[in-house]
Design a protein around this motif. Structure first.
Motif, PDB file in Angstrom:
ATOM      1  N   CYS A   1       0.843  -1.198   0.000  1.00 50.54           N
ATOM      2  CA  CYS A   1       0.000   0.000   0.000  1.00 50.54           C
ATOM      3  C   CYS A   1       0.877   1.246   0.000  1.00 50.54           C
TER       4      CYS A   1
ATOM      5  N   CYS B   1      -0.462   4.406   0.098  1.00 52.97           N
ATOM      6  CA  CYS B   1      -1.207   5.577   0.570  1.00 52.97           C
ATOM      7  C   CYS B   1      -0.323   6.379   1.537  1.00 52.97           C
TER       8      CYS B   1
ATOM      9  N   CYS C   1      -0.095   4.969   5.104  1.00 55.28           N
ATOM     10  CA  CYS C   1       0.837   3.850   5.295  1.00 55.28           C
ATOM     11  C   CYS C   1       2.285   4.333   5.246  1.00 55.28           C
TER      12      CYS C   1
ATOM     13  N   VAL D   1      -1.580  -1.130  -4.183  1.00 52.34           N
ATOM     14  CA  VAL D   1      -2.702  -0.193  -4.163  1.00 52.34           C
ATOM     15  C   VAL D   1      -2.264   1.228  -3.814  1.00 52.34           C
TER      16      VAL D   1
ATOM     17  N   SER E   1      -7.619   1.767  -3.456  1.00 50.03           N
ATOM     18  CA  SER E   1      -7.560   0.497  -2.735  1.00 50.03           C
ATOM     19  C   SER E   1      -8.399  -0.550  -3.448  1.00 50.03           C
TER      20      SER E   1
END
Length: 139
Positions: A25, A27, A30, A110, A132
């Motif tokens: 991930c 993002c 994260c 993602v 996601s």
């Protein structure tokens, strides 16, 4: 069986083995949670995970909707696992907390819209998503 634990060992999870549901991930949450350009989580059915220790919980809004509860060690600060409103029966476990270089690679990457340009998650079987897309099935 295998385990995941914080740096000092005060928080530990007993796991049935490597997960085939591994996600990278990218993002921003994260990135900030890990202090790295992305996080890698292995997802398990909560029913097969045993947790020992008393972690501290941090709750935040998830970019994909709902809330994410991260659990980290009160002593050393390592985040070991998390749970999401979007996957209520699953536990995400930090792959780095398993400290097993043989753990399976991510099959999904993602939030790539915030991926660092020099990061490459590759492999013929890896799926790439801007947002996601974590499957709802259990491992």
């Amino acid at each position: 069986m295998m385990d995941a634990r914080c740096s000092c060992g005060a928080v530990a999870l007993s796991l049935p083995g490597p997960s085939s549901l591994v996600v990278a991930c990218h993002c921003v949450d994260c990135q900030r949670r890990t202090g790295a350009p992305f996080g890698v989580g292995a997802f398990y059915s909560a029913a097969v995970v045993t947790i020992s220790g008393t972690p501290k919980e941090y709750v935040r809004a998830a970019a994909s909707g709902g809330e994410v509860r991260s659990y980290f060690c009160r002593d050393c600060g390592s985040t070991v696992y998390w749970m999401s409103d979007n996957l209520p029966a699953m536990i995400g476990v930090a792959v780095g907390a398993m400290a097993d270089p043989r753990h399976p690679a991510p099959f999904r990457s993602v939030f790539e819209q915030s991926k660092h340009g020099w990061v490459e998650i590759s492999g013929a079987a890896v799926e790439h998503f801007q947002q996601s897309s974590v499957p709802k099935n259990s491992t």
